[in-house]
Design a protein around this motif. Sequence first.
Motif, PDB file in Angstrom:
ATOM      1  N   PHE A 159       7.063  -0.244  -9.421  1.00  0.00           N
ATOM      2  CA  PHE A 159       6.700  -1.280  -8.458  1.00  0.00           C
ATOM      3  C   PHE A 159       5.229  -1.662  -8.633  1.00  0.00           C
ATOM      4  N   ALA A 160       4.370  -0.640  -8.707  1.00  0.00           N
ATOM      5  CA  ALA A 160       2.931  -0.890  -8.839  1.00  0.00           C
ATOM      6  C   ALA A 160       2.625  -1.646 -10.128  1.00  0.00           C
ATOM      7  N   ALA A 161       3.272  -1.293 -11.206  1.00  0.00           N
ATOM      8  CA  ALA A 161       3.042  -1.971 -12.489  1.00  0.00           C
ATOM      9  C   ALA A 161       3.468  -3.434 -12.427  1.00  0.00           C
ATOM     10  N   ARG A 162       4.645  -3.691 -11.834  1.00  0.00           N
ATOM     11  CA  ARG A 162       5.105  -5.083 -11.704  1.00  0.00           C
ATOM     12  C   ARG A 162       4.185  -5.883 -10.785  1.00  0.00           C
ATOM     13  N   GLN A 167       4.681   9.220  -0.193  1.00  0.00           N
ATOM     14  CA  GLN A 167       6.000   9.757  -0.535  1.00  0.00           C
ATOM     15  C   GLN A 167       6.917   8.674  -1.094  1.00  0.00           C
ATOM     16  N   ARG A 168       6.621   7.425  -0.770  1.00  0.00           N
ATOM     17  CA  ARG A 168       7.444   6.309  -1.252  1.00  0.00           C
ATOM     18  C   ARG A 168       6.856   5.658  -2.498  1.00  0.00           C
ATOM     19  N   HIS A 169       5.918   6.340  -3.154  1.00  0.00           N
ATOM     20  CA  HIS A 169       5.266   5.792  -4.348  1.00  0.00           C
ATOM     21  C   HIS A 169       6.293   5.441  -5.423  1.00  0.00           C
ATOM     22  N   LEU A 190       0.822  -1.209   0.000  1.00  0.00           N
ATOM     23  CA  LEU A 190       0.000   0.000   0.000  1.00  0.00           C
ATOM     24  C   LEU A 190       0.858   1.262   0.000  1.00  0.00           C
ATOM     25  N   GLU A 191       1.931   1.242   0.771  1.00  0.00           N
ATOM     26  CA  GLU A 191       2.797   2.417   0.835  1.00  0.00           C
ATOM     27  C   GLU A 191       3.509   2.667  -0.492  1.00  0.00           C
ATOM     28  N   ARG A 192       3.968   1.610  -1.141  1.00  0.00           N
ATOM     29  CA  ARG A 192       4.716   1.767  -2.392  1.00  0.00           C
ATOM     30  C   ARG A 192       3.822   1.991  -3.600  1.00  0.00           C
TER      31      ARG A 192
END
Length: 181
Positions: A32-35, A26-28, A18-20
Amino acid sequence: MAEKKETSRGKAFVDFVLERANPASQRHDSGFAARMKRADNPDLEYQIWNILLKFNVDIEFASRRLPFCLVGAALCRKQAEKDGTFGLGASLRSCFSDDEEQGSMRLRRLLACQTTEEACRILRPMLSLITAKATKPLCFATLLDDLLYFESNGQERIKMRWTRDFYSLFNEPKATEGDAS
């Protein structure tokens, strides 16, 4: 001195994802989300193995790897800012406002699963449905913990809890026209 409550593996992983994956964080990390969105695809799950290793996941065994892939992908597709609070049964039931049988068929298919791999395969489309239609947001951390212990001694207990969560919504008292409140 206050005692620290130990965080489950499921909660730690869900909080990390959730944080990434949250664009407001801020840690978006959009890569990472796409993978992570592709992690439940057997041909592309290798793209997150390095992340799983950070959580001490034995990636050689599908029963230990697939629950993380499934939950991570569903969380990133949902683009949630926080984890839900309801169990799998309650979230599934909330997708079918007054049609118990539609949800019941899906639940029965899940309850017939004997292995973690089979449960993850059945849950993949179910989680897509839940993230799109559920009015009761699913607690992904609890689901991940359930899947991690699915093949251990807790399988029947986990299935009973999913069933109780699903059918308990039907047992809520409904006001009838004759009731005087």
